[in-house]
Write a protein that holds these residues in place. Structure first.
Motif, PDB file in Angstrom:
ATOM      1  N   LYS A   4       0.833  -1.201   0.000  1.00  0.00           N
ATOM      2  CA  LYS A   4       0.000   0.000   0.000  1.00  0.00           C
ATOM      3  C   LYS A   4       0.870   1.254   0.000  1.00  0.00           C
ATOM      4  O   LYS A   4       0.580   2.221  -0.702  1.00  0.00           O
ATOM      5  CB  LYS A   4      -0.926   0.007   1.215  1.00  0.00           C
ATOM      6  CG  LYS A   4      -2.037  -0.997   1.126  1.00  0.00           C
ATOM      7  CD  LYS A   4      -2.911  -0.949   2.357  1.00  0.00           C
ATOM      8  CE  LYS A   4      -3.981  -2.022   2.295  1.00  0.00           C
ATOM      9  NZ  LYS A   4      -4.831  -2.007   3.494  1.00  0.00           N
ATOM     10  N   ILE A   5       1.926   1.232   0.795  1.00  0.00           N
ATOM     11  CA  ILE A   5       2.848   2.370   0.836  1.00  0.00           C
ATOM     12  C   ILE A   5       3.478   2.569  -0.543  1.00  0.00           C
ATOM     13  O   ILE A   5       3.540   3.687  -1.067  1.00  0.00           O
ATOM     14  CB  ILE A   5       3.949   2.149   1.896  1.00  0.00           C
ATOM     15  CG1 ILE A   5       3.351   2.052   3.297  1.00  0.00           C
ATOM     16  CG2 ILE A   5       4.986   3.273   1.845  1.00  0.00           C
ATOM     17  CD1 ILE A   5       4.323   1.556   4.347  1.00  0.00           C
ATOM     18  N   LYS A   6       3.925   1.474  -1.129  1.00  0.00           N
ATOM     19  CA  LYS A   6       4.569   1.537  -2.447  1.00  0.00           C
ATOM     20  C   LYS A   6       3.610   2.098  -3.492  1.00  0.00           C
ATOM     21  O   LYS A   6       3.970   2.984  -4.273  1.00  0.00           O
ATOM     22  CB  LYS A   6       5.037   0.136  -2.851  1.00  0.00           C
ATOM     23  CG  LYS A   6       5.708   0.087  -4.198  1.00  0.00           C
ATOM     24  CD  LYS A   6       6.119  -1.337  -4.539  1.00  0.00           C
ATOM     25  CE  LYS A   6       6.714  -1.394  -5.935  1.00  0.00           C
ATOM     26  NZ  LYS A   6       6.958  -2.762  -6.360  1.00  0.00           N
ATOM     27  N   HIS A   7       2.372   1.610  -3.496  1.00  0.00           N
ATOM     28  CA  HIS A   7       1.389   2.056  -4.488  1.00  0.00           C
ATOM     29  C   HIS A   7       1.016   3.523  -4.279  1.00  0.00           C
ATOM     30  O   HIS A   7       0.788   4.255  -5.246  1.00  0.00           O
ATOM     31  CB  HIS A   7       0.154   1.167  -4.473  1.00  0.00           C
ATOM     32  CG  HIS A   7       0.426  -0.242  -4.902  1.00  0.00           C
ATOM     33  ND1 HIS A   7       1.062  -0.557  -6.089  1.00  0.00           N
ATOM     34  CD2 HIS A   7       0.176  -1.427  -4.300  1.00  0.00           C
ATOM     35  CE1 HIS A   7       1.176  -1.870  -6.202  1.00  0.00           C
ATOM     36  NE2 HIS A   7       0.657  -2.423  -5.127  1.00  0.00           N
ATOM     37  N   THR A   8       0.977   3.950  -3.030  1.00  0.00           N
ATOM     38  CA  THR A   8       0.681   5.362  -2.742  1.00  0.00           C
ATOM     39  C   THR A   8       1.774   6.255  -3.315  1.00  0.00           C
ATOM     40  O   THR A   8       1.491   7.281  -3.941  1.00  0.00           O
ATOM     41  CB  THR A   8       0.571   5.585  -1.217  1.00  0.00           C
ATOM     42  OG1 THR A   8      -0.494   4.787  -0.709  1.00  0.00           O
ATOM     43  CG2 THR A   8       0.307   7.032  -0.887  1.00  0.00           C
ATOM     44  N   GLY A   9       3.023   5.876  -3.110  1.00  0.00           N
ATOM     45  CA  GLY A   9       4.138   6.647  -3.661  1.00  0.00           C
ATOM     46  C   GLY A   9       4.143   6.665  -5.170  1.00  0.00           C
ATOM     47  O   GLY A   9       4.389   7.708  -5.792  1.00  0.00           O
ATOM     48  N   GLU A  10       3.848   5.525  -5.772  1.00  0.00           N
ATOM     49  CA  GLU A  10       3.805   5.452  -7.237  1.00  0.00           C
ATOM     50  C   GLU A  10       2.675   6.319  -7.790  1.00  0.00           C
ATOM     51  O   GLU A  10       2.837   6.988  -8.814  1.00  0.00           O
ATOM     52  CB  GLU A  10       3.638   3.999  -7.685  1.00  0.00           C
ATOM     53  CG  GLU A  10       4.869   3.150  -7.439  1.00  0.00           C
ATOM     54  CD  GLU A  10       4.622   1.663  -7.648  1.00  0.00           C
ATOM     55  OE1 GLU A  10       3.437   1.241  -7.750  1.00  0.00           O
ATOM     56  OE2 GLU A  10       5.612   0.910  -7.692  1.00  0.00           O
ATOM     57  N   ASP A  63       6.026  15.088  -5.413  1.00  0.00           N
ATOM     58  CA  ASP A  63       7.355  14.467  -5.546  1.00  0.00           C
ATOM     59  C   ASP A  63       7.917  14.109  -4.170  1.00  0.00           C
ATOM     60  O   ASP A  63       8.463  13.023  -3.974  1.00  0.00           O
ATOM     61  CB  ASP A  63       8.326  15.398  -6.280  1.00  0.00           C
ATOM     62  CG  ASP A  63       8.144  15.382  -7.784  1.00  0.00           C
ATOM     63  OD1 ASP A  63       7.581  14.401  -8.317  1.00  0.00           O
ATOM     64  OD2 ASP A  63       8.565  16.353  -8.442  1.00  0.00           O
ATOM     65  N   GLU A  64       7.784  15.026  -3.235  1.00  0.00           N
ATOM     66  CA  GLU A  64       8.292  14.781  -1.875  1.00  0.00           C
ATOM     67  C   GLU A  64       7.567  13.594  -1.241  1.00  0.00           C
ATOM     68  O   GLU A  64       8.188  12.737  -0.603  1.00  0.00           O
ATOM     69  CB  GLU A  64       8.104  16.033  -1.022  1.00  0.00           C
ATOM     70  CG  GLU A  64       8.648  15.896   0.379  1.00  0.00           C
ATOM     71  CD  GLU A  64       8.462  17.164   1.200  1.00  0.00           C
ATOM     72  OE1 GLU A  64       8.728  17.097   2.410  1.00  0.00           O
ATOM     73  OE2 GLU A  64       8.051  18.205   0.647  1.00  0.00           O
ATOM     74  N   HIS A  65       6.263  13.527  -1.425  1.00  0.00           N
ATOM     75  CA  HIS A  65       5.488  12.406  -0.885  1.00  0.00           C
ATOM     76  C   HIS A  65       5.962  11.091  -1.507  1.00  0.00           C
ATOM     77  O   HIS A  65       6.137  10.089  -0.796  1.00  0.00           O
ATOM     78  CB  HIS A  65       3.998  12.618  -1.152  1.00  0.00           C
ATOM     79  CG  HIS A  65       3.132  11.514  -0.640  1.00  0.00           C
ATOM     80  ND1 HIS A  65       2.918  11.298   0.703  1.00  0.00           N
ATOM     81  CD2 HIS A  65       2.441  10.547  -1.295  1.00  0.00           C
ATOM     82  CE1 HIS A  65       2.132  10.249   0.851  1.00  0.00           C
ATOM     83  NE2 HIS A  65       1.825   9.779  -0.343  1.00  0.00           N
ATOM     84  N   SER A  66       6.178  11.104  -2.798  1.00  0.00           N
ATOM     85  CA  SER A  66       6.638   9.906  -3.489  1.00  0.00           C
ATOM     86  C   SER A  66       7.983   9.435  -2.938  1.00  0.00           C
ATOM     87  O   SER A  66       8.180   8.246  -2.679  1.00  0.00           O
ATOM     88  CB  SER A  66       6.741  10.187  -4.986  1.00  0.00           C
ATOM     89  OG  SER A  66       7.267   9.082  -5.666  1.00  0.00           O
ATOM     90  N   VAL A  67       8.897  10.376  -2.755  1.00  0.00           N
ATOM     91  CA  VAL A  67      10.218  10.039  -2.203  1.00  0.00           C
ATOM     92  C   VAL A  67      10.080   9.491  -0.786  1.00  0.00           C
ATOM     93  O   VAL A  67      10.720   8.493  -0.427  1.00  0.00           O
ATOM     94  CB  VAL A  67      11.144  11.278  -2.232  1.00  0.00           C
ATOM     95  CG1 VAL A  67      12.390  11.063  -1.387  1.00  0.00           C
ATOM     96  CG2 VAL A  67      11.521  11.620  -3.661  1.00  0.00           C
ATOM     97  N   ASN A  68       9.219  10.109   0.026  1.00  0.00           N
ATOM     98  CA  ASN A  68       9.027   9.640   1.402  1.00  0.00           C
ATOM     99  C   ASN A  68       8.430   8.239   1.439  1.00  0.00           C
ATOM    100  O   ASN A  68       8.803   7.422   2.292  1.00  0.00           O
ATOM    101  CB  ASN A  68       8.147  10.618   2.180  1.00  0.00           C
ATOM    102  CG  ASN A  68       8.868  11.899   2.503  1.00  0.00           C
ATOM    103  OD1 ASN A  68      10.093  11.957   2.535  1.00  0.00           O
ATOM    104  ND2 ASN A  68       8.112  12.957   2.737  1.00  0.00           N
ATOM    105  N   MET A  69       7.507   7.962   0.523  1.00  0.00           N
ATOM    106  CA  MET A  69       6.925   6.618   0.484  1.00  0.00           C
ATOM    107  C   MET A  69       7.970   5.587   0.063  1.00  0.00           C
ATOM    108  O   MET A  69       8.014   4.481   0.600  1.00  0.00           O
ATOM    109  CB  MET A  69       5.718   6.579  -0.457  1.00  0.00           C
ATOM    110  CG  MET A  69       4.523   7.396   0.010  1.00  0.00           C
ATOM    111  SD  MET A  69       3.851   6.914   1.611  1.00  0.00           S
ATOM    112  CE  MET A  69       4.602   8.120   2.698  1.00  0.00           C
ATOM    113  N   ALA A  70       8.844   5.957  -0.863  1.00  0.00           N
ATOM    114  CA  ALA A  70       9.915   5.044  -1.281  1.00  0.00           C
ATOM    115  C   ALA A  70      10.864   4.770  -0.110  1.00  0.00           C
ATOM    116  O   ALA A  70      11.313   3.636   0.089  1.00  0.00           O
ATOM    117  CB  ALA A  70      10.679   5.627  -2.465  1.00  0.00           C
ATOM    118  N   LYS A  71      11.149   5.793   0.689  1.00  0.00           N
ATOM    119  CA  LYS A  71      11.991   5.602   1.880  1.00  0.00           C
ATOM    120  C   LYS A  71      11.315   4.668   2.876  1.00  0.00           C
ATOM    121  O   LYS A  71      11.963   3.802   3.471  1.00  0.00           O
ATOM    122  CB  LYS A  71      12.261   6.947   2.562  1.00  0.00           C
ATOM    123  CG  LYS A  71      13.240   7.823   1.839  1.00  0.00           C
ATOM    124  CD  LYS A  71      13.422   9.135   2.604  1.00  0.00           C
ATOM    125  CE  LYS A  71      14.283  10.109   1.839  1.00  0.00           C
ATOM    126  NZ  LYS A  71      14.368  11.416   2.542  1.00  0.00           N
TER     127      LYS A  71
END
Length: 100
Positions: A4-10, A63-71
């Protein structure tokens, strides 16, 4: 939870890329808007610039949200239980006496 985290970031990244191709300010007339010397000309220019700034801000936030989700995915990778525990909403009860 990790998926879910991964999909949110994507999803955030896809929306950011889509917004980069949108130029809302281009829909407004530029220059003197057919009204040379009108008092509205500088106001229209200010609206155009404000829209450009907001578009950049939205893209930056996504973009920041995406990076944070990837982290988060990297942090929790292989540890679903910890992710579920850390990211669960804690519910507090309202039963009992109120503090005075």
């Amino acid at each position: 939870m990790i998926d879910k985290i991964k999909h949110t970031g994507e999803a955030a990244e896809r929306v950011a890329r889509g917004l980069q191709g949108v130029d809302c300010s281009a829909t407004l007339p530029g220059g003197d808007a057919g009204m040379p010397g009108a008092r509205s000309v500088p106001k229209l220019a200010a609206v155009i610039e404000a829209w450009r700034g907001r578009e950049r801000g939205f893209v930056g936030t996504l973009d920041e949200h995406s990076v944070n989700m990837a982290k988060a995915v990297r942090l929790y990778s292989g540890n679903e239980e910890v992710a579920a525990h850390d990211l669960s909403v804690k519910v507090s009860t309202t039963a009992g006496p109120r503090p005075s």
